[in-house]
Design a protein around this motif. Structure first.
Motif, PDB file in Angstrom:
ATOM      1  N   ASP A  15       2.293   0.060   1.520  1.00  0.00           N
ATOM      2  CA  ASP A  15       1.866   0.112   2.922  1.00  0.00           C
ATOM      3  C   ASP A  15       2.932  -0.559   3.789  1.00  0.00           C
ATOM      4  O   ASP A  15       3.336  -1.694   3.529  1.00  0.00           O
ATOM      5  N   LEU A  17       2.677  -1.632   6.778  1.00  0.00           N
ATOM      6  CA  LEU A  17       2.158  -2.711   7.623  1.00  0.00           C
ATOM      7  C   LEU A  17       1.918  -4.000   6.851  1.00  0.00           C
ATOM      8  O   LEU A  17       2.393  -5.062   7.238  1.00  0.00           O
ATOM      9  N   ASP A  18       1.163  -3.916   5.772  1.00  0.00           N
ATOM     10  CA  ASP A  18       0.780  -5.144   5.084  1.00  0.00           C
ATOM     11  C   ASP A  18       1.388  -5.287   3.687  1.00  0.00           C
ATOM     12  O   ASP A  18       1.115  -6.240   2.976  1.00  0.00           O
ATOM     13  N   LEU A  41       0.656   4.278   4.794  1.00  0.00           N
ATOM     14  CA  LEU A  41      -0.478   3.401   5.047  1.00  0.00           C
ATOM     15  C   LEU A  41      -1.582   3.584   4.013  1.00  0.00           C
ATOM     16  O   LEU A  41      -1.808   4.698   3.529  1.00  0.00           O
ATOM     17  N   THR A  42      -2.292   2.496   3.725  1.00  0.00           N
ATOM     18  CA  THR A  42      -3.521   2.602   2.946  1.00  0.00           C
ATOM     19  C   THR A  42      -4.519   3.362   3.800  1.00  0.00           C
ATOM     20  O   THR A  42      -4.339   3.497   5.022  1.00  0.00           O
ATOM     21  N   THR A  44      -7.339   2.409   4.788  1.00  0.00           N
ATOM     22  CA  THR A  44      -7.896   1.476   5.788  1.00  0.00           C
ATOM     23  C   THR A  44      -6.979   1.372   7.000  1.00  0.00           C
ATOM     24  O   THR A  44      -7.429   1.477   8.146  1.00  0.00           O
ATOM     25  N   ASN A  45      -5.681   1.196   6.761  1.00  0.00           N
ATOM     26  CA  ASN A  45      -4.743   1.101   7.883  1.00  0.00           C
ATOM     27  C   ASN A  45      -4.546   2.440   8.578  1.00  0.00           C
ATOM     28  O   ASN A  45      -4.305   2.492   9.787  1.00  0.00           O
ATOM     29  N   LYS A  48      -7.269   2.650  11.012  1.00  0.00           N
ATOM     30  CA  LYS A  48      -6.978   1.787  12.166  1.00  0.00           C
ATOM     31  C   LYS A  48      -6.021   2.486  13.140  1.00  0.00           C
ATOM     32  O   LYS A  48      -6.197   2.420  14.351  1.00  0.00           O
TER      33      LYS A  48
END
Length: 114
Positions: A15, A17-18, A41-42, A44-45, A48
């Motif tokens: 990911d 982002l994280d 991204l996952t 979840t992201n 988002k």
């Protein structure tokens, strides 16, 4: 003689982002101001991102374009006088522009917004 050696390569998608390993998710694509982006991204992201963009997408207009083609301002159909005016404006405002050929999209956009 030794026995044959086997190799196993594992590729993990991370990911952006994280920096977690993506078990469920993937690459998301979007464009803004004529520039296309991709981000891993996952799920979840990715949700988002979609939630954050949802009000803008709802208020926006869909534009059809060829695959892998960035939307850019078009100068097609402009007269020679229009193109010369854009070039002169660009030079007067500090842009570098050639005397002939295509005028960069960011210059045409800036001229249109001036």
């Amino acid at each position: 003689m030794g026995s044959p050696t086997a190799q196993r390569r594992i590729v993990e998608l991370i990911d952006d982002l994280d920096e977690t390993v993506i078990e469920d998710g993937g690459t998301q694509s979007f464009a803004l101001n004529g520039t296309a982006y991709e981000i891993d991204l996952t799920s979840t992201n990715a949700e988002k991102l979609k939630d954050a963009l949802a009000p803008f997408i709802a208020a926006g207009r869909r534009v059809r374009q060829a695959p892998n083609q960035r939307p850019t301002p078009r100068s097609a159909g402009r007269s020679t006088e229009d193109l010369n005016a854009i070039r002169q404006w660009a030079r007067d405002t500090g842009y570098t522009v050639s005397d002939r050929g295509r005028i960069a999209a960011d210059i045409v956009t800036a001229y249109s917004q001036a």
